[in-house]
Scaffold this motif. Structure first.
Motif, PDB file in Angstrom:
ATOM      1  N   LYS A 272       2.542   1.775  -3.283  1.00 42.21           N
ATOM      2  CA  LYS A 272       1.555   2.251  -4.245  1.00 42.21           C
ATOM      3  C   LYS A 272       1.317   3.748  -4.064  1.00 42.21           C
ATOM      4  O   LYS A 272       1.178   4.489  -5.041  1.00 42.21           O
ATOM      5  CB  LYS A 272       0.241   1.475  -4.016  1.00 42.21           C
ATOM      6  CG  LYS A 272      -0.726   1.531  -5.159  1.00 42.21           C
ATOM      7  CD  LYS A 272      -1.860   0.572  -4.943  1.00 42.21           C
ATOM      8  CE  LYS A 272      -2.934   1.196  -4.073  1.00 42.21           C
ATOM      9  NZ  LYS A 272      -3.988   0.253  -3.726  1.00 42.21           N
ATOM     10  N   MET A 273       1.301   4.170  -2.845  1.00 44.17           N
ATOM     11  CA  MET A 273       0.999   5.573  -2.572  1.00 44.17           C
ATOM     12  C   MET A 273       2.261   6.406  -2.401  1.00 44.17           C
ATOM     13  O   MET A 273       2.198   7.517  -1.867  1.00 44.17           O
ATOM     14  CB  MET A 273       0.148   5.656  -1.307  1.00 44.17           C
ATOM     15  CG  MET A 273      -1.214   5.052  -1.518  1.00 44.17           C
ATOM     16  SD  MET A 273      -2.258   5.310  -0.145  1.00 44.17           S
ATOM     17  CE  MET A 273      -3.789   4.663  -0.743  1.00 44.17           C
ATOM     18  N   LYS A 274       3.372   5.851  -2.818  1.00 41.91           N
ATOM     19  CA  LYS A 274       4.661   6.552  -2.731  1.00 41.91           C
ATOM     20  C   LYS A 274       4.951   7.011  -1.313  1.00 41.91           C
ATOM     21  O   LYS A 274       5.513   8.075  -1.082  1.00 41.91           O
ATOM     22  CB  LYS A 274       4.653   7.775  -3.663  1.00 41.91           C
ATOM     23  CG  LYS A 274       4.741   7.411  -5.119  1.00 41.91           C
ATOM     24  CD  LYS A 274       5.021   8.665  -5.897  1.00 41.91           C
ATOM     25  CE  LYS A 274       5.216   8.393  -7.344  1.00 41.91           C
ATOM     26  NZ  LYS A 274       5.367   9.619  -8.103  1.00 41.91           N
TER      27      LYS A 274
ATOM     28  N   GLU B  51       0.833  -1.198   0.000  1.00 38.23           N
ATOM     29  CA  GLU B  51       0.000   0.000   0.000  1.00 38.23           C
ATOM     30  C   GLU B  51       0.873   1.256   0.000  1.00 38.23           C
ATOM     31  O   GLU B  51       0.615   2.217  -0.733  1.00 38.23           O
ATOM     32  CB  GLU B  51      -0.907  -0.028   1.242  1.00 38.23           C
ATOM     33  CG  GLU B  51      -2.044   0.969   1.221  1.00 38.23           C
ATOM     34  CD  GLU B  51      -3.138   0.598   0.233  1.00 38.23           C
ATOM     35  OE1 GLU B  51      -3.134  -0.543  -0.243  1.00 38.23           O
ATOM     36  OE2 GLU B  51      -3.967   1.479  -0.080  1.00 38.23           O
ATOM     37  N   ARG B  52       1.901   1.223   0.791  1.00 34.54           N
ATOM     38  CA  ARG B  52       2.766   2.401   0.892  1.00 34.54           C
ATOM     39  C   ARG B  52       3.547   2.628  -0.400  1.00 34.54           C
ATOM     40  O   ARG B  52       3.741   3.760  -0.819  1.00 34.54           O
ATOM     41  CB  ARG B  52       3.736   2.239   2.066  1.00 34.54           C
ATOM     42  CG  ARG B  52       3.056   2.458   3.394  1.00 34.54           C
ATOM     43  CD  ARG B  52       4.059   2.625   4.497  1.00 34.54           C
ATOM     44  NE  ARG B  52       3.379   2.914   5.763  1.00 34.54           N
ATOM     45  CZ  ARG B  52       4.013   3.331   6.841  1.00 34.54           C
ATOM     46  NH1 ARG B  52       5.322   3.497   6.823  1.00 34.54           N
ATOM     47  NH2 ARG B  52       3.343   3.577   7.939  1.00 34.54           N
TER      48      ARG B  52
END
Lengths: 677, 209
Positions: free
Chosen positions: A135-137, A132-133
């Motif tokens: 993906k969200m940079k 998730e991180r």
């Protein structure tokens, strides 16, 4: 409450919406109808009526209604979607042994299962969070810290939903644990897995225990544990020095802690320590084995002849004032419990070989094969280990139990004989320290029974024992069981191999087809049959007129049971008594006729061979001209003697014509030899 | 000539504020109307979704104009509004515009009854029109309109110089990161979860408090 309808859809029932959000059901229905074909607005999941309930799609409801109803799919905690009871952990922890010895207590196991399940969820959450991180940079810094916080706050969820609590660290140690768990999985959660955690606090550590044991074991005067406590105290106070004889190390009393005598005694008497010290101190192997050594547990054989158990025994009766007891050597067939072989004597050594002879005699006369297996003690039998008792000779298998009383079945039979049969007989001597009071020594004086009577009584008792009921088949006696249940695969007696060890040796010779043994002329035989014809001649060629050894065994009546001829150490043949027939024709029976025929063919075999040999010889003569004197220097004058004529005999010359001259053939090609001439 | 005011006058001054409640009140307090707001963050972190949610909430107080300059009013935007932000068609008083030139926007704002709240999604599209000091002039020109600018993020800062300037001038700064809006500026501050589930997955349960 809304509930999960199928896959990812959530259903809401009308009662939850009316009158809370729609005043009347009609207005809800109107709205449902209004947005029926629109891409937005509230939607039905299921039409109502005919037993069905009207269901509304939760996702189509406005967000404020959704919030107030609550989404059942929504996780209360980030760990919740990943949490499940681990299926491998219970097995792992139930089998885990701390330090390889102790199984974990059930509450400890339970704790670890909870912790392991949470940690597994943490690992899954970590992966999901990383994804998730990324993906969200978002940076991955602080990831473990966020997990630590999740683990801490998950406690509330566990308490409310599962009524359990985890005991995972939520301090800085969590980071180490997470790393450890990734590497070692379930092991990482166990506190003190090697079981050494409590060692530091021990007063009696391994070294102290070793020294206590060493002092107890190695001192020749066999100190008591109390003595050791005193020794240890003296050592601590500097009055005694303790050293290692092998390494030369002097032990420093300051390295050891003060111990109470009770502690020392308890440690010395611990099973694992006694096990090691008892053998060295006591020297009685039988007692040591009885106390410490576990024994085999076997099923009893059911077929007679499968195994025979033998041992010596001194029945508890004395035959003289010195208190000497007769020696018996008994063999019991284990399956039937029948005592099949008995010999006796005044010393143990003299009877053993006789025992084996007796066994052969008995089994041969009864017509049974020798037992397949032998079970015996080591002391006397070990000398026959490579001869008579070599597997395949007399028995197919031999089990020699070295100093291991419990290993032999016959010990049980001896007990039965002693307490069930002999106990009531006159002169029975009790054991002073028998376990049962009833079997202990009474105040009565010992009765001397003459040897012959003693032996006779014992033999009668053995008879009684063999005729008593078999424990598994009370309807039949032990002897009957022995007779009825002979094993079918027993091997016949191998006389050739056993007689050189067992038999009596007699030097004799073969004359005119008969071998004399025990004052009787015996015929040449093989496999229990007297030979005739060519077979007889074959054997006679080897032994006729020669001296050789005959090994023989006497039967119970003193007759020759079996006699085998060994020439130059090699087995040749058997000899058997020739059946006789009546001299008077009128008295002859059928057996006599058969004997006559056998004898006739025995004689005829030799006659025939003589004729054959004779006919082989042709009429060949010899003229011997060998001079019988060296010279003729000594002569009597007046004696007439043959004189050779002085004139030499005329010799005719051969005809010239007869001479044939050899003329070598001339060839045109010159010989290569010429080149060298 | 500029006229200075006394402290008493200052204290007696009254402002028009939004009457927020719930979590919005906790984080933003009661924000003053007619100010500049900035929402910025990396792509796919939930900027538009948050902006739509904020627009819906603000539309309770005053009508909202939402200029979807970047995405337009295409399918993805429709889905964003309908499926993700779940704007209530009955309650949300929002009007949407596709990219409209700034002059046109000014015309809208100069009407007799101008919209009180305007969302610019996003500032990068208006970069040319707002550069060289026009941003300041533009925002000051309409002091009664609350303007919410949405900007991309690069290296932790709003992208383009105009957005950076916007951050300096904005009264309320909302940085969107991992489905969570981190609120700072003239307000109590705090976090608003755009999507609780994703926010907790990304930040852990810590974000809740």
């Amino acid at each position: 409450m809304p509930y999960i309808y199928s896959n990812k859809t959530v259903a809401v029932e009308v009662e939850e919406l009316v009158p809370r959000f729609w005043k009347k059901i009609q207005s809800l229905q109107q709205e449902l109808y209004r947005y029926k074909d629109k891409p937005f607005g509230i939607k039905r999941l299921q039409l109502g009526g005919n037993g069905r309930k009207l269901l509304v799609d939760f996702d189509s409801l406005p967000s404020d209604i959704q919030d107030s109803l609550g989404d059942p799919r929504k996780a209360e905690h980030p760990l919740q979607p990943f949490f499940e009871w681990d299926s491998e952990a219970p097995e792992y922890y139930s089998k885990f042994k701390r330090g390889g010895t102790t199984i974990l207590k059930s509450d400890e196991q339970e704790r670890y299962i909870i912790n392991a399940s949470v940690m597994q969820a943490v690992l899954k959450l970590e992966q999901a969070r990383i994804q998730e991180r990324l993906k969200m940079k978002h940076t991955l810094v602080g990831l473990t810290e966020s997990l630590r916080y999740d683990v801490e706050s998950f406690q509330n969820y566990l308490r409310s939903k599962h009524e359990v609590e985890h005991t995972l660290p939520v301090s800085i140690r969590f980071k180490e644990l997470l790393k450890d768990f990734k590497q070692n999985k379930f092991l990482a959660l166990i506190k003190d897995p090697t079981g050494t955690g409590k060692q530091n606090a021990r007063k009696v550590d391994e070294k102290t225990e070793m020294i206590l044991n060493a002092l107890f074991k190695n001192q020749i005067h066999k100190p008591t544990p109390t003595d050791i406590a005193r020794n240890y105290d003296a050592f601590l106070n500097g009055y005694a020095e303790v050293y290692n004889e092998d390494t030369g190390e002097m032990y420093n009393p300051k390295d050891f802690k003060k111990l109470s005598p009770a502690t020392i005694i308890n440690y010395i008497n611990k099973w694992e320590n006694t096990l090691a010290t008892y053998k060295a101190r006591s020297g009685d192997r039988q007692v040591y084995m009885g106390k410490f050594k576990p024994h085999h547990q076997m099923q009893m054989p059911t077929m007679a002849g499968s195994i025979i158990s033998i041992d010596d025994r001194q029945p508890p009766f004395i035959y003289n004032k010195q208190g000497d007891r007769a020696w018996f050597y008994l063999g019991v067939d284990i399956a039937s419990q029948a005592i099949t072989t008995v010999v006796y004597g005044k010393s143990k050594e003299s009877i053993l070989i006789d025992f084996y002879r007796q066994m052969v005699r008995n089994y041969t006369e009864w017509g049974y094969c020798l037992p397949n297996e032998l079970e015996c003690e080591s002391s006397l039998n070990s000398s026959y280990k490579d001869t008579l008792l070599r597997p395949g000779t007399m028995f197919q298998k031999v089990k020699i139990e070295a100093n291991n009383a419990r290993g032999k079945y016959i010990e049980r039979i001896n007990g039965k004989l002693r307490y069930e049969i002999e106990k009531t007989a006159m002169g029975w001597i009790a054991r002073p320290k028998a376990k049962s009071e009833a079997n202990q020594l009474s105040s009565e004086k010992k009765t001397v029974i003459p040897f012959d009577i003693l032996v006779n009584e014992r033999m009668l008792e053995i008879e009684q024992f063999n005729n008593s009921a078999h424990p598994d088949n009370p309807a039949i006696s032990r002897w009957d069981y022995f007779e009825q249940n002979q094993h079918a695969d027993l091997k016949p007696t191998n006389w050739e191999l056993i007689l050189p060890h067992l038999g009596h040796k007699t030097l004799t010779s073969c004359n005119a087809g008969y071998v004399k043994l025990q004052g009787k002329k015996r015929a040449i035989a093989q496999n229990g049959k007297i030979l005739t014809g060519e077979a007889l001649i074959q054997q006679m060629r080897v032994i006729e007129g020669k001296e050789f050894e005959v090994y023989w065994l006497d039967g119970n009546e003193g007759q020759v049971l079996k006699a085998l001829v060994y020439f130059n150490g090699r087995f040749v043949c058997e000899i058997m008594e020739m059946p006789r027939y009546n001299r008077a024709t009128i008295e002859r029976t059928a057996a006599d006729e058969a004997a006559l025929q056998l004898q006739s063919s025995y004689v005829a075999s030799v006659d025939l061979f003589e004729k054959r040999q004779r006919s082989k010889i042709e009429n060949v003569q010899i003229i011997d001209n060998t001079p019988k004197t060296v010279n003729s220097n000594f002569r009597f004058k007046n004696v007439k003697r043959y004189e050779a004529r002085e004139e030499p005999a005329e010799v005719f010359t051969d005809d010239q014509d007869d001479e044939i001259l050899y003329t070598p053939q001339q060839t045109a090609v010159p010989s290569w030899k010429r080149n060298f001439m | 000539m500029a006229r200075a005011i006394s402290l008493k006058t200052l204290y007696e001054k009254r402002y028009e504020v939004y009457d927020f409640n719930g979590p919005w009140l906790d984080v933003l307090g009661n924000p003053e109307k007619g100010k500049v707001w900035l929402i910025y963050g990396d792509e796919k972190n939930g900027k538009t979704m948050f902006a739509l949610k904020l627009a819906e909430y603000l539309s309770q107080f005053e009508p909202v104009y939402y200029i979807s300059a970047e995405e337009g009013t295409g399918k993805s935007f429709q889905e964003n509004a309908m499926k993700r932000a779940k704007l209530d068609v009955k309650k949300a008083n929002i009007k949407f515009l596709e990219y409209t030139e700034l002059d046109e926007v000014e015309k809208i704002l100069s009407k007799r009854k101008p919209p009180k709240t305007m969302f610019f999604d996003n500032i990068t599209v208006y970069n040319d029109e707002l550069a060289y000091g026009r941003f300041r002039k533009f925002t000051m020109k309409y002091p009664k309109t609350t303007m919410v600018f949405i900007a991309h993020e690069e290296r932790g800062e709003p992208y383009t110089a105009t957005a950076k300037l916007c951050k300096r001038l904005a009264r309320y700064i909302l940085r969107v990161k991992g489905m969570t809006a981190f609120v700072s500026g003239s307000c109590p501050g705090g976090t608003i979860m755009i999507d609780e589930q994703s926010a907790q997955l990304c930040h852990g349960s810590q974000i809740k408090n």
